[in-house]
Design a protein around this motif. Sequence first.
Motif, short mmCIF file in Angstrom:
data_model
loop_
_atom_site.label_atom_id
_atom_site.label_comp_id
_atom_site.label_asym_id
_atom_site.label_seq_id
_atom_site.Cartn_x
_atom_site.Cartn_y
_atom_site.Cartn_z
N LYS A 95 0.85 -1.19 0.00
CA LYS A 95 0.00 0.00 0.00
C LYS A 95 0.89 1.24 0.00
N MET A 96 0.83 2.00 -1.09
CA MET A 96 1.66 3.21 -1.25
C MET A 96 0.85 4.46 -0.86
N GLU A 97 1.56 5.41 -0.28
CA GLU A 97 0.97 6.72 0.00
C GLU A 97 2.03 7.78 -0.30
N THR A 98 1.64 8.80 -1.03
CA THR A 98 2.52 9.95 -1.24
C THR A 98 1.99 11.10 -0.38
N LEU A 99 2.86 11.65 0.45
CA LEU A 99 2.47 12.65 1.44
C LEU A 99 3.12 13.98 1.12
N ASP A 100 2.43 15.04 1.43
CA ASP A 100 2.91 16.39 1.12
C ASP A 100 3.81 16.90 2.24
N VAL A 101 4.81 16.09 2.58
CA VAL A 101 5.83 16.46 3.56
C VAL A 101 7.17 16.01 3.03
N ALA A 102 8.24 16.64 3.48
CA ALA A 102 9.57 16.29 2.99
C ALA A 102 10.09 15.01 3.64
N SER A 103 9.64 14.73 4.88
CA SER A 103 10.13 13.55 5.61
C SER A 103 9.00 13.00 6.46
N TYR A 104 8.88 11.67 6.50
CA TYR A 104 7.79 11.03 7.24
C TYR A 104 8.25 10.36 8.52
N THR B 273 8.21 1.60 4.77
CA THR B 273 9.42 2.05 4.09
C THR B 273 9.20 3.45 3.54
N GLU B 274 10.16 4.32 3.74
CA GLU B 274 10.15 5.65 3.11
C GLU B 274 11.28 5.68 2.09
N PHE B 275 10.91 5.73 0.81
CA PHE B 275 11.88 5.44 -0.25
C PHE B 275 12.97 6.48 -0.40
N LYS B 276 12.65 7.74 -0.18
CA LYS B 276 13.67 8.77 -0.33
C LYS B 276 14.85 8.54 0.61
N LYS B 277 14.60 7.91 1.74
CA LYS B 277 15.68 7.65 2.69
C LYS B 277 16.55 6.47 2.24
N LEU B 278 16.04 5.69 1.29
CA LEU B 278 16.86 4.64 0.66
C LEU B 278 17.68 5.19 -0.49
N THR B 279 17.04 5.98 -1.32
CA THR B 279 17.65 6.38 -2.60
C THR B 279 18.44 7.68 -2.52
N GLY B 280 18.21 8.46 -1.46
CA GLY B 280 18.88 9.76 -1.34
C GLY B 280 18.28 10.84 -2.22
N GLN B 281 17.12 10.56 -2.79
CA GLN B 281 16.47 11.53 -3.67
C GLN B 281 15.99 12.75 -2.88
N THR B 282 16.13 13.92 -3.48
CA THR B 282 15.60 15.15 -2.90
C THR B 282 14.27 15.49 -3.58
N HIS B 283 13.24 15.67 -2.76
CA HIS B 283 11.91 15.94 -3.30
C HIS B 283 11.07 16.59 -2.21
N ALA B 284 10.17 17.47 -2.60
CA ALA B 284 9.33 18.17 -1.61
C ALA B 284 8.33 17.23 -0.96
N LYS B 285 7.95 16.16 -1.67
CA LYS B 285 7.01 15.17 -1.13
C LYS B 285 7.76 13.89 -0.77
N THR B 286 7.05 12.96 -0.17
CA THR B 286 7.67 11.67 0.14
C THR B 286 6.66 10.57 -0.05
N THR B 287 7.15 9.40 -0.48
CA THR B 287 6.28 8.23 -0.67
C THR B 287 6.65 7.15 0.33
N ILE B 288 5.63 6.61 1.00
CA ILE B 288 5.84 5.51 1.94
C ILE B 288 5.09 4.27 1.45
N MET B 289 5.54 3.13 1.93
CA MET B 289 4.90 1.86 1.59
C MET B 289 4.66 1.07 2.86
N LYS B 290 3.43 0.60 3.03
CA LYS B 290 3.09 -0.32 4.12
C LYS B 290 2.93 -1.72 3.52
#
Length: 361
Positions: free
Chosen positions: A254-263, A281-298
């Motif tokens: 289950k993916m969610e994209t949130l309007d925050v820089a870090s979850y 899992t918060e993917f930006k913390k794996l990949t090092g990507q910089t983005h205004a939003k963040t995507t998490i997976m449950k």
Amino acid sequence: MNYSYVIVGAGLAGITMAERLAARHQKNILLIEKRNHIGGNVYDSYNEDGILIHNYGPHIFHTNNKEVFDYLSNFTEWIQYQHHVLSFVDGRLLPMPIGVETINRLYNLHLSVFEFAQFIEQQREKRTKIETSEDVALDKVGRDIYEKFFKNYTIKQWGTDPSELDTSVISRIPLRFNRDTRYFADQYQGMPRLGYTKMCENMLKSKHIHILLNTDYRDVLDGITYDTLIYTGPVDAFYQYKYGKLKYRSIDFKMETLDVASYQEAAVINYPNDYAFTRITEFKKLTGQTHAKTTIMKEYPCFKDEPYYPYPTKEWLAKYQQYEALMKKEKNVVFVGRLAEYKYYNMDAVVEKALKLAENL
């Protein structure tokens, strides 16, 4: 067209076999994949918000095998990444695997590394016979730690009690007699700079490799001339379920994209005792990507048609052995990978096995 090799499945096992056989022997190879993409479960992609996600759950490359690391380094640059996992226990986020810092924070102690070893020794419920995952955990860390960190997580993950599962399930979870809070201690760790899919694309650039996506190999195999079949799919399906279907554990993502820089505080946080999902899992913390939003997976483990994990009980391992007896009689058919061998493999182990098989062929 005539092919020297037909490879069923474009996951890491099939891709590695294809690359090596094409590069070393310039043999014509047909790679057949039922999904609409290559990469198997390491496939990653950019979602509609432009965030790089791992579509089938987090994959972190780590190995002590220099040959495997050097081989994959031919196809990708690496982002230096050290994986840290936290576990939500008793209302606190605690480092995993179990180490000095975990125990000190959990019990409000100030143990040294030496005292930690003594503490664990006192907690252990020593077993003369180690037959199940519960035996492993109780013998290793004792009942309180087992029940706080492992028991309910394992029940969620596998849908059954650890006392019913093979020793291999919990044996994979390390125990650290030091202050290292990294999840893996391997010498080589990292993430492909442009993602796993791009790495896999680079592995398949040879003109000798031909790829069929969205294709069930059984629909086309009769019309193909080939010397050797390399099979990486479910072994029970290969034999048309002669001895019945093998049991696999699947996952609902289950993916969610949130309007925050870090979850959350770490890339992966486990929830052994709370909620129906096992981890976030918060993917930006794996990949090092910089983005205004963040995507998490449950992740919600389940029993569905998509096979992810071979089911580690004596009953299902025995059923696999019936299929294994048939596999050993095959000529010009090679079985490799998690589904074909009904065995859990880390990424580096899959690549290592494929490299050795390709060398022998």
